[in-house]
Design a protein around this motif. Structure first.
Motif, short mmCIF file in Angstrom:
data_model
loop_
_atom_site.label_atom_id
_atom_site.label_comp_id
_atom_site.label_asym_id
_atom_site.label_seq_id
_atom_site.Cartn_x
_atom_site.Cartn_y
_atom_site.Cartn_z
N THR B 270 0.85 -1.19 0.00
CA THR B 270 0.00 0.00 0.00
C THR B 270 0.89 1.24 0.00
OG1 THR B 270 -1.68 -1.20 1.25
CG2 THR B 270 -1.80 1.20 1.29
N HIS B 271 0.53 2.22 -0.82
CA HIS B 271 1.33 3.43 -0.92
C HIS B 271 0.48 4.65 -0.61
CE1 HIS B 271 3.58 0.51 -3.35
NE2 HIS B 271 4.64 1.16 -2.94
N ILE B 272 1.01 5.54 0.21
CA ILE B 272 0.32 6.78 0.56
C ILE B 272 1.26 7.94 0.31
CG2 ILE B 272 -0.76 8.08 2.43
CD1 ILE B 272 -1.55 5.40 3.69
N SER B 273 0.77 8.93 -0.44
CA SER B 273 1.57 10.11 -0.75
C SER B 273 1.24 11.25 0.20
CB SER B 273 1.30 10.58 -2.18
OG SER B 273 1.91 9.73 -3.12
N LEU B 274 2.26 12.01 0.54
CA LEU B 274 2.08 13.26 1.29
C LEU B 274 2.75 14.36 0.48
CD1 LEU B 274 1.72 15.16 3.77
CD2 LEU B 274 3.85 14.21 4.66
N PHE B 275 1.96 15.38 0.15
CA PHE B 275 2.49 16.52 -0.59
C PHE B 275 2.52 17.72 0.35
CE2 PHE B 275 0.41 13.75 -3.66
CZ PHE B 275 1.40 13.58 -4.61
N LEU B 276 3.65 18.39 0.40
CA LEU B 276 3.81 19.55 1.30
C LEU B 276 4.22 20.76 0.49
CD1 LEU B 276 5.80 17.79 4.17
CD2 LEU B 276 3.49 18.73 4.36
N GLU B 277 3.60 21.87 0.79
CA GLU B 277 3.94 23.13 0.13
C GLU B 277 3.48 24.27 1.04
OE1 GLU B 277 1.07 23.50 -3.34
OE2 GLU B 277 0.51 21.61 -2.38
N PRO B 278 4.04 25.45 0.87
CA PRO B 278 3.61 26.57 1.72
C PRO B 278 2.12 26.87 1.52
CG PRO B 278 5.64 27.09 0.58
CD PRO B 278 5.14 25.81 -0.03
N ALA B 279 1.42 27.08 2.62
CA ALA B 279 0.00 27.45 2.53
C ALA B 279 -0.07 28.95 2.22
CB ALA B 279 -0.70 27.15 3.85
N LEU B 280 -0.69 29.28 1.11
CA LEU B 280 -0.75 30.69 0.70
C LEU B 280 -1.68 31.49 1.59
CD1 LEU B 280 -0.80 30.16 -3.17
CD2 LEU B 280 1.15 30.61 -1.67
N GLN B 281 -2.67 30.84 2.15
CA GLN B 281 -3.62 31.50 3.04
C GLN B 281 -4.31 30.41 3.88
OE1 GLN B 281 -6.14 33.42 0.21
NE2 GLN B 281 -7.33 31.58 -0.19
N PRO B 282 -4.86 30.81 5.03
CA PRO B 282 -5.55 29.79 5.84
C PRO B 282 -6.69 29.16 5.05
CG PRO B 282 -5.25 31.81 7.07
CD PRO B 282 -4.88 32.14 5.66
N PHE B 283 -6.91 27.90 5.26
CA PHE B 283 -7.98 27.22 4.53
C PHE B 283 -8.60 26.15 5.41
CE2 PHE B 283 -4.04 24.97 3.67
CZ PHE B 283 -4.39 23.65 3.89
N GLU B 284 -9.79 25.74 5.03
CA GLU B 284 -10.47 24.68 5.77
C GLU B 284 -10.03 23.32 5.23
OE1 GLU B 284 -14.64 25.67 7.45
OE2 GLU B 284 -14.64 26.25 5.36
N SER B 285 -9.99 22.37 6.11
CA SER B 285 -9.60 21.03 5.70
C SER B 285 -10.66 20.42 4.79
CB SER B 285 -9.42 20.13 6.92
OG SER B 285 -8.43 20.66 7.77
N ILE B 286 -10.20 19.65 3.82
CA ILE B 286 -11.11 19.01 2.87
C ILE B 286 -10.75 17.53 2.79
CG2 ILE B 286 -11.75 18.82 0.44
CD1 ILE B 286 -11.44 21.80 0.20
N ARG B 287 -11.78 16.73 2.83
CA ARG B 287 -11.59 15.29 2.68
C ARG B 287 -12.14 14.85 1.33
NH1 ARG B 287 -14.40 10.55 6.44
NH2 ARG B 287 -13.92 8.83 5.05
N GLY B 288 -11.46 13.93 0.69
CA GLY B 288 -11.92 13.43 -0.60
C GLY B 288 -11.91 11.91 -0.62
N GLN B 289 -12.82 11.37 -1.41
CA GLN B 289 -12.91 9.92 -1.53
C GLN B 289 -13.36 9.57 -2.93
OE1 GLN B 289 -16.07 7.78 0.65
NE2 GLN B 289 -14.45 6.54 1.54
N SER B 290 -12.72 8.58 -3.54
CA SER B 290 -13.16 8.18 -4.87
C SER B 290 -14.48 7.42 -4.76
CB SER B 290 -12.10 7.31 -5.55
OG SER B 290 -11.88 6.14 -4.80
N LYS B 291 -15.16 7.29 -5.87
CA LYS B 291 -16.53 6.75 -5.84
C LYS B 291 -16.59 5.36 -5.22
CE LYS B 291 -18.37 9.43 -9.66
NZ LYS B 291 -18.59 9.44 -11.12
N GLN B 292 -15.60 4.55 -5.53
CA GLN B 292 -15.61 3.19 -4.96
C GLN B 292 -14.95 3.15 -3.58
OE1 GLN B 292 -14.91 3.66 -8.30
NE2 GLN B 292 -16.96 2.93 -8.80
N GLY B 293 -14.46 4.29 -3.13
CA GLY B 293 -13.83 4.34 -1.81
C GLY B 293 -12.40 3.86 -1.79
#
Lengths: 168, 334
Positions: B270-293
């Motif tokens: 199993t592989h999990i990616s983490l992408f890090l970059e400077p946050a340009l402005q405060p933002f709300e957390s968002i969760r995403g899920q593909s249709k089949q989960g």
């Protein structure tokens, strides 16, 4: 009179009775909608609602860590669209202190979805909310395809708002 | 080596995929030593066996057909995958890495890839270690692309990874079919060979990117789009059991300006990616899920950084990594 209660904040005792009635499902749809809207503007009442829900959970023998109904209700209220006075939401007003004080805190995600799944549904909050957009997800999905088993596009993803909550 | 060649019409294969029964009549889990040996045999076969064929990948309503040629080179492999429908795309893997070649507007676009393993090479080189996190159960005999195979159920011991049902070719152990399944045993995606020839010397002509005329095995020069991370701004407090960081580079993402940090955590399967970059402005957390989960993701703020975590993994694994992130010198969560 009801018409007056819609114009001015009701006395504290009356509001607390309304909260109980709201939880018990004894309010009419119209009154419930008004009560929910008022909750969105009143952190003290939201905190009291949290207490009422926690008491109810405890009386029913539900473990809040697993059931999460109360926390989901509170999260849903946090996400209530501001209908009358569109001011920015203050994060420090979150009614989570009563929860944090209960036991050693654990942080978890509480999710409110515009198209809720059955296991995440919050019956109390029936107001539809626009799903958050995350159109910029495409580059991340593409980059992860170095390891992914399938090619997934942004259109195949469903996005929801998520907030950090502290729960016992 | 004896050559075996088999073929199944693609339409029939698609039907079989669609009708696949999730449940496998598997026996009790194998003892760890036997389980490790079985997984290692399948892993080795995907690299050390020469084969050439066509396989179908199905996910939800989408289906793609790819050709693959693989031949062992020393202890490593050289392989070439080419998409047979949709955009002309080819992936070449060798000991030195993996590069994709995509035909766009008559031009070939090269992209270096972080991973050199694709179906049927799904199991890691040290596959035996997977037995710490997965049960291995032998299943029934089956037939894929005209060849006999044995079903192998690889089921997770916890909630942090998906399971697999593989079908290992009787003679070599080469996976002829792989199905990723969720905790309920429902298929999330599947691969299956429609045609395969095992053994011999695979032909080297390229099926894809025919306009290029390039038919040699030489690895094309990879664009220098990745570099090591010098100073890490975020730390990971804890990871799901068995996961470790296998990659951390700065890279450009497709269709996105600037560089981001790309970390990858894996348990080998199993592989999990983490992408890090400077946050340009405060933002709300968002969760995403593909249709089949199958794919879960979340975007959250960690100190001054935006963290996007995603992978072909159940939500608890994504959540655990997301919640374990801390800004170095600033532990404030949002």
């Amino acid at each position: 009179m009801h018409s007056q209660s819609e114009q001015q904040p009701a006395p504290a005792d009356s509001r607390h009775e309304n909260l109980s009635a709201l939880i018990d499902g004894e309010l009419s749809d119209a009154m419930a909608r008004i009560a929910i809207t008022q909750l969105g503007h009143n952190p003290a009442d939201r905190a009291r609602l949290g207490e009422y829900l926690a008491i109810g959970d405890a009386m029913r023998g539900l473990d809040a860590r697993h059931d999460g109904f109360s926390a989901r209700v509170m999260a849903a209220l946090e996400n209530q669209p501001v209908l009358l006075a569109p001011v920015p939401k203050k994060r420090e007003s979150r009614p989570t202190l009563w929860l944090a004080a209960a036991t050693a805190a654990a942080i978890t995600w509480v999710v409110w979805q515009s198209n809720p799944r059955d296991d995440l549904a919050v019956p109390l909050a029936s107001v539809q909310q626009t799903a958050p957009q995350f159109d910029e997800a495409s580059p991340y999905l593409a980059a992860h395809q170095d390891f992914a088993q399938a090619v997934i596009s942004t259109q195949e993803m469903r996005f929801t708002k998520a907030s950090l909550e502290i729960r016992p | 080596m004896t050559q075996r060649r088999a073929r199944m019409p693609a339409g029939m294969l698609a039907g079989c995929l669609a009708l696949s029964v999730p449940g496998v009549q598997a026996a009790d889990p194998l003892p760890p030593q036997e389980a490790a040996a079985l997984l290692q045999r399948m892993s080795d076969a995907a690299r050390r066996v020469a084969y050439e064929g066509v396989f179908v990948m199905q996910h939800g309503a989408s289906m793609q057909t790819l050709s693959i040629i693989n031949r062992p080179v020393g202890t490593a492999k050289e392989s070439r995958l080419a998409a047979m429908d949709g955009i002309e795309r080819e992936i070449r893997c060798s000991e030195t890495g993996s590069v994709s070649r995509i035909m766009e507007g008559g031009q070939i676009k090269l992209e270096k890839r972080l991973n050199s393993r694709y179906f049927p090479d799904l199991l890691p080189p040290n596959a035996a270690t997977l037995t710490s996190w997965y049960h291995v159960k032998p299943g029934e005999r089956a037939r894929v692309a005209g060849l006999d195979c044995r079903q192998i159920e690889v089921s997770p011991k916890d909630e942090f990874r998906w399971g697999y049902v593989l079908c290992a070719e009787q003679g070599t152990g080469l996976p002829l079919k792989a199905m990723m399944v969720n905790a309920a045993g429902q298929p999330l995606m599947q691969y299956a060979f429609a045609e395969i020839r095992i053994g011999g010397l695979p032909r080297v002509e390229s099926r894809g990117l025919s306009k290029t005329g390039q038919t040699d095995w030489t690895m094309p020069p990879a664009p220098a789009a990745m570099r090591p991370i010098m100073l890490e701004t975020v730390s990971v407090r804890n990871l799901p059991p068995g996961f470790s960081r296998i990659t951390a580079v700065k890279r450009q993402l497709p269709n996105k300006p600037g560089e981001v940090e790309h970390w990858v955590f894996s348990d080998g399967l199993t592989h999990i990616s983490l992408f890090l970059e400077p946050a340009l402005q405060p933002f709300e957390s968002i969760r995403g899920q593909s249709k089949q989960g199958m794919i879960n993701m979340v975007k959250r703020q960690v100190g001054a950084m935006q963290a996007t975590i995603l992978g072909d993994a159940p939500w608890p694994a994504i959540e655990a990594i997301a919640m374990g992130l801390e800004a170095r010198g600033d532990t404030a969560d949002r």
